[in-house]
Design a protein around this motif. Sequence first.
Motif, PDB file in Angstrom:
ATOM      1  N   VAL A 100      20.282  19.618   4.011  1.00 17.93           N
ATOM      2  CA  VAL A 100      18.918  19.404   3.523  1.00 17.93           C
ATOM      3  C   VAL A 100      18.049  20.643   3.725  1.00 17.93           C
ATOM      4  N   HIS A 101      18.322  21.406   4.773  1.00 13.57           N
ATOM      5  CA  HIS A 101      17.520  22.607   5.002  1.00 13.57           C
ATOM      6  C   HIS A 101      17.966  23.794   4.140  1.00 13.57           C
ATOM      7  N   ALA A 102      19.105  23.673   3.513  1.00 11.35           N
ATOM      8  CA  ALA A 102      19.514  24.695   2.547  1.00 11.35           C
ATOM      9  C   ALA A 102      18.763  24.533   1.227  1.00 11.35           C
ATOM     10  N   ALA A 103      18.101  23.401   1.060  1.00  8.29           N
ATOM     11  CA  ALA A 103      17.355  23.126  -0.172  1.00  8.29           C
ATOM     12  C   ALA A 103      16.080  22.346   0.163  1.00  8.29           C
ATOM     13  N   VAL A 104      15.223  22.943   0.973  1.00  2.05           N
ATOM     14  CA  VAL A 104      13.968  22.284   1.349  1.00  2.05           C
ATOM     15  C   VAL A 104      13.140  22.039   0.089  1.00  2.05           C
ATOM     16  N   TRP A 105      12.525  20.885   0.019  1.00  6.43           N
ATOM     17  CA  TRP A 105      11.742  20.512  -1.148  1.00  6.43           C
ATOM     18  C   TRP A 105      10.609  21.517  -1.382  1.00  6.43           C
ATOM     19  N   PRO A 106      10.402  21.934  -2.626  1.00 10.66           N
ATOM     20  CA  PRO A 106       9.354  22.918  -2.923  1.00 10.66           C
ATOM     21  C   PRO A 106       7.962  22.518  -2.436  1.00 10.66           C
ATOM     22  N   ASP A 107       7.602  21.242  -2.539  1.00 12.83           N
ATOM     23  CA  ASP A 107       6.278  20.820  -2.090  1.00 12.83           C
ATOM     24  C   ASP A 107       6.132  20.901  -0.569  1.00 12.83           C
ATOM     25  N   VAL A 108       7.237  20.749   0.149  1.00 16.55           N
ATOM     26  CA  VAL A 108       7.202  20.921   1.606  1.00 16.55           C
ATOM     27  C   VAL A 108       6.954  22.390   1.932  1.00 16.55           C
ATOM     28  N   ALA A 136      -2.901  18.793  11.299  1.00 19.20           N
ATOM     29  CA  ALA A 136      -3.317  17.449  10.884  1.00 19.20           C
ATOM     30  C   ALA A 136      -3.221  17.296   9.366  1.00 19.20           C
ATOM     31  N   LYS A 137      -3.610  18.342   8.615  1.00 17.67           N
ATOM     32  CA  LYS A 137      -3.487  18.296   7.150  1.00 17.67           C
ATOM     33  C   LYS A 137      -2.025  18.181   6.741  1.00 17.67           C
ATOM     34  N   MET A 138      -1.167  18.926   7.422  1.00 19.51           N
ATOM     35  CA  MET A 138       0.256  18.847   7.109  1.00 19.51           C
ATOM     36  C   MET A 138       0.779  17.439   7.395  1.00 19.51           C
ATOM     37  N   ALA A 139       0.406  16.884   8.531  1.00 22.61           N
ATOM     38  CA  ALA A 139       0.878  15.552   8.912  1.00 22.61           C
ATOM     39  C   ALA A 139       0.378  14.469   7.956  1.00 22.61           C
ATOM     40  N   ASP A 179      -0.014  14.913   4.701  1.00 20.08           N
ATOM     41  CA  ASP A 179       0.545  15.134   3.371  1.00 20.08           C
ATOM     42  C   ASP A 179       1.685  14.141   3.103  1.00 20.08           C
ATOM     43  N   PRO A 180       1.602  13.351   2.031  1.00 17.96           N
ATOM     44  CA  PRO A 180       2.630  12.336   1.756  1.00 17.96           C
ATOM     45  C   PRO A 180       4.037  12.906   1.568  1.00 17.96           C
ATOM     46  N   VAL A 181       4.169  14.050   0.926  1.00 16.61           N
ATOM     47  CA  VAL A 181       5.503  14.634   0.715  1.00 16.61           C
ATOM     48  C   VAL A 181       6.087  15.096   2.046  1.00 16.61           C
ATOM     49  N   THR A 182       5.246  15.698   2.871  1.00 15.06           N
ATOM     50  CA  THR A 182       5.709  16.118   4.204  1.00 15.06           C
ATOM     51  C   THR A 182       6.121  14.906   5.018  1.00 15.06           C
ATOM     52  N   GLN A 183       5.374  13.834   4.942  1.00 18.78           N
ATOM     53  CA  GLN A 183       5.734  12.610   5.655  1.00 18.78           C
ATOM     54  C   GLN A 183       7.094  12.094   5.188  1.00 18.78           C
ATOM     55  N   GLU A 184       7.333  12.143   3.883  1.00 18.40           N
ATOM     56  CA  GLU A 184       8.629  11.707   3.349  1.00 18.40           C
ATOM     57  C   GLU A 184       9.752  12.614   3.856  1.00 18.40           C
ATOM     58  N   TRP A 185       9.512  13.928   3.875  1.00 25.08           N
ATOM     59  CA  TRP A 185      10.489  14.890   4.394  1.00 25.08           C
ATOM     60  C   TRP A 185      10.820  14.560   5.849  1.00 25.08           C
ATOM     61  N   TRP A 186       9.797  14.271   6.623  1.00 24.12           N
ATOM     62  CA  TRP A 186      10.011  13.947   8.037  1.00 24.12           C
ATOM     63  C   TRP A 186      10.827  12.667   8.207  1.00 24.12           C
ATOM     64  N   THR A 187      10.676  11.706   7.289  1.00 24.51           N
ATOM     65  CA  THR A 187      11.484  10.485   7.395  1.00 24.51           C
ATOM     66  C   THR A 187      12.961  10.775   7.146  1.00 24.51           C
ATOM     67  N   VAL A 188      13.244  11.852   6.403  1.00 28.11           N
ATOM     68  CA  VAL A 188      14.628  12.285   6.201  1.00 28.11           C
ATOM     69  C   VAL A 188      15.145  12.993   7.456  1.00 28.11           C
ATOM     70  N   CYS A 189      14.330  13.886   8.005  1.00 24.64           N
ATOM     71  CA  CYS A 189      14.794  14.765   9.097  1.00 24.64           C
ATOM     72  C   CYS A 189      14.730  14.140  10.486  1.00 24.64           C
ATOM     73  N   MET A 190      13.702  13.381  10.771  1.00 22.45           N
ATOM     74  CA  MET A 190      13.497  12.900  12.142  1.00 22.45           C
ATOM     75  C   MET A 190      14.640  12.050  12.689  1.00 22.45           C
ATOM     76  N   PRO A 191      15.275  11.175  11.903  1.00 24.05           N
ATOM     77  CA  PRO A 191      16.383  10.403  12.466  1.00 24.05           C
ATOM     78  C   PRO A 191      17.576  11.270  12.883  1.00 24.05           C
ATOM     79  N   LYS A 222       5.483  24.554   0.031  1.00 24.79           N
ATOM     80  CA  LYS A 222       4.104  24.847  -0.356  1.00 24.79           C
ATOM     81  C   LYS A 222       3.136  24.403   0.737  1.00 24.79           C
ATOM     82  N   GLN A 223       3.368  23.217   1.300  1.00 23.24           N
ATOM     83  CA  GLN A 223       2.483  22.707   2.353  1.00 23.24           C
ATOM     84  C   GLN A 223       2.564  23.582   3.606  1.00 23.24           C
ATOM     85  N   ILE A 224       3.753  24.027   3.947  1.00 25.83           N
ATOM     86  CA  ILE A 224       3.901  24.920   5.099  1.00 25.83           C
ATOM     87  C   ILE A 224       3.045  26.168   4.896  1.00 25.83           C
ATOM     88  N   GLY A 225       3.143  26.767   3.723  1.00 31.95           N
ATOM     89  CA  GLY A 225       2.353  27.958   3.427  1.00 31.95           C
ATOM     90  C   GLY A 225       0.862  27.688   3.438  1.00 31.95           C
TER      91      GLY A 225
END
Length: 109
Positions: A21-29, A68-71, A73-85, A31-34
């Motif tokens: 998954v980290h070889a293909a991080v979602w573009p919106d994630v 807080a803005k990153m947290a 963000d709905p797309v970032t939240q979805e990404w975290w649901t993939v990674c956190m487990p 963008k949010q990091i930046g």
Amino acid sequence: MKRIGSLIGLRAEHIAEYKRVHAAVWPDVLKQIGSSNIRNYTIFLREPENLLFSYFEYVGDDLDGDMAKMAADPVTQEWWTVCMPMQKQLETAGEGEWWASMEEVFHQP
């Protein structure tokens, strides 16, 4: 600029998936990091201990606000649901920390 390092465990059964998954991080994630004023964000894996070390440089002036803005963000939240487990919080992490913070003790500019 502020340099940030943090540490978390990676569950052994998820190593391949985490790399995939980290070889293909979602573009919106990305963008949010930046837009959160994060630069040079890097994650390293140490095996066989299965520890993830993250490093980034924060170039803004309101770290808590940008995080807080990153947290929020709905797309970032979805990404975290993939990674956190796949991750395993360290027993020594501080209260409210997912990734355990680290103290910078040396830097060569």
